[in-house]
Design a protein around this motif. Structure first.
Motif, PDB file in Angstrom:
ATOM      1  N   THR A 145      37.700  11.866   3.755  1.00 28.76           N
ATOM      2  CA  THR A 145      38.745  10.702   3.982  1.00 28.76           C
ATOM      3  C   THR A 145      38.021   9.485   3.628  1.00 28.76           C
ATOM      4  O   THR A 145      36.876   9.418   3.055  1.00 28.76           O
ATOM      5  N   THR A 147      37.335   5.220   5.418  1.00 23.00           N
ATOM      6  CA  THR A 147      37.904   4.246   6.268  1.00 23.00           C
ATOM      7  C   THR A 147      38.892   3.293   6.064  1.00 23.00           C
ATOM      8  O   THR A 147      39.333   3.160   4.583  1.00 23.00           O
ATOM      9  N   ARG A 148      39.531   2.406   6.852  1.00 19.14           N
ATOM     10  CA  ARG A 148      40.414   1.580   6.332  1.00 19.14           C
ATOM     11  C   ARG A 148      39.740   0.175   5.510  1.00 19.14           C
ATOM     12  O   ARG A 148      40.589  -0.397   4.950  1.00 19.14           O
ATOM     13  N   GLU A 151      35.810   2.898   2.603  1.00 20.21           N
ATOM     14  CA  GLU A 151      34.516   3.494   2.532  1.00 20.21           C
ATOM     15  C   GLU A 151      34.802   5.002   2.618  1.00 20.21           C
ATOM     16  O   GLU A 151      35.528   5.524   3.492  1.00 20.21           O
ATOM     17  N   MET A 153      34.054   8.777   3.739  1.00 21.57           N
ATOM     18  CA  MET A 153      33.626   9.295   4.976  1.00 21.57           C
ATOM     19  C   MET A 153      34.011  10.828   4.980  1.00 21.57           C
ATOM     20  O   MET A 153      34.923  11.234   4.759  1.00 21.57           O
TER      21      MET A 153
END
Length: 232
Positions: A145, A147-148, A151, A153
């Protein structure tokens, strides 16, 4: 519609690990239609090793070369051109399985991936559970997935595999090693972005596939062991 599978295996180092990777392809419970080896090793001595590992293989295979400096994205692009040509249309039944010479698929890895994509037409990309070659009981990566801040993850990474994530299915992305993707979609999306690192290439491709309306899934019962390659 029964899927036809072409494996594209990128060779970087060669050696015994390549032999193991190739032998694993010959023993898959779901046989490949063909194999394309993309050699970026600059090693002129690999031919006998490849011939020995693929002796009696139940599929056709061919080899193409790219410069040692070529990135994974460039190698896959060359493999696609070798497998399907550059100007011909690709039937929807054609899929490609993306591998490296430091990856070894379990005997049922391909069968498990294909079983999922054949049963759900909206799924266009499926990835296996990646385990570490030197620590077979440890998850290397299993779904991604972001990050907001955009980046990457990993949903599971560097953890002992105790089946704690085996209910995962739909994910934002999967890693590029072991990825099964519809061939026409891979071409339509323009392949992997050569401007990105191998670590981010799978995420970027899967996000573009999802934005085009397709599903991306991880298949925990499909296992591919992966070494510490360029994406690490």
């Amino acid at each position: 519609m029964r899927a036809s599978i072409t494996a594209i295996l990128v060779i970087r180092q060669g050696g015994e690990q390549l032999s193991e990777s190739l032998r694993a392809l010959t023993t898959q419970s779901r046989s490949l239609s063909k194999l394309v080896l993309v050699d970026s090793s600059a090693d002129s001595t690999l031919s006998p090793l490849i011939d020995a590992a693929l002796e009696g293989a139940p599929f056709e295979w061919s080899t193409c070369t790219v410069p040692y400096s070529a990135r994974f994205a460039d190698a896959i692009e060359e493999g696609m051109a070798t497998a399907f040509g550059e100007d011909t249309s690709i039937p929807d039944s054609e899929w490609v399985w993306l591998l490296r010479d430091d990856s070894t698929a379990s005997d049922t890895a391909l069968e498990r991936l294909v079983g999922v994509v054949e049963s759900a037409p909206l799924i266009k990309i499926a990835g296996p559970k990646q385990r570490m070659t030197d620590q077979p009981g440890v998850i290397r990566e299993m779904g991604e997935t972001m990050t907001r801040f955009g980046e990457r993850m990993a949903l599971a990474e560097r953890e002992r595999d105790q089946a704690q994530y085996d209910r995962l299915s739909d994910v934002l992305a999967v890693g590029e090693v072991g990825m099964l993707v519809e061939a026409s979609l891979l071409r339509d999306l323009g392949g992997f972005d050569p401007g990105l690192s191998p670590l981010d290439g799978g995420l970027d491709l899967c996000v573009r596939a999802r934005l085009a309306g397709h599903r991306v899934v991880v298949v925990p019962i499909s296992v591919v062991h992966v070494g510490a390659g360029p994406a690490d």
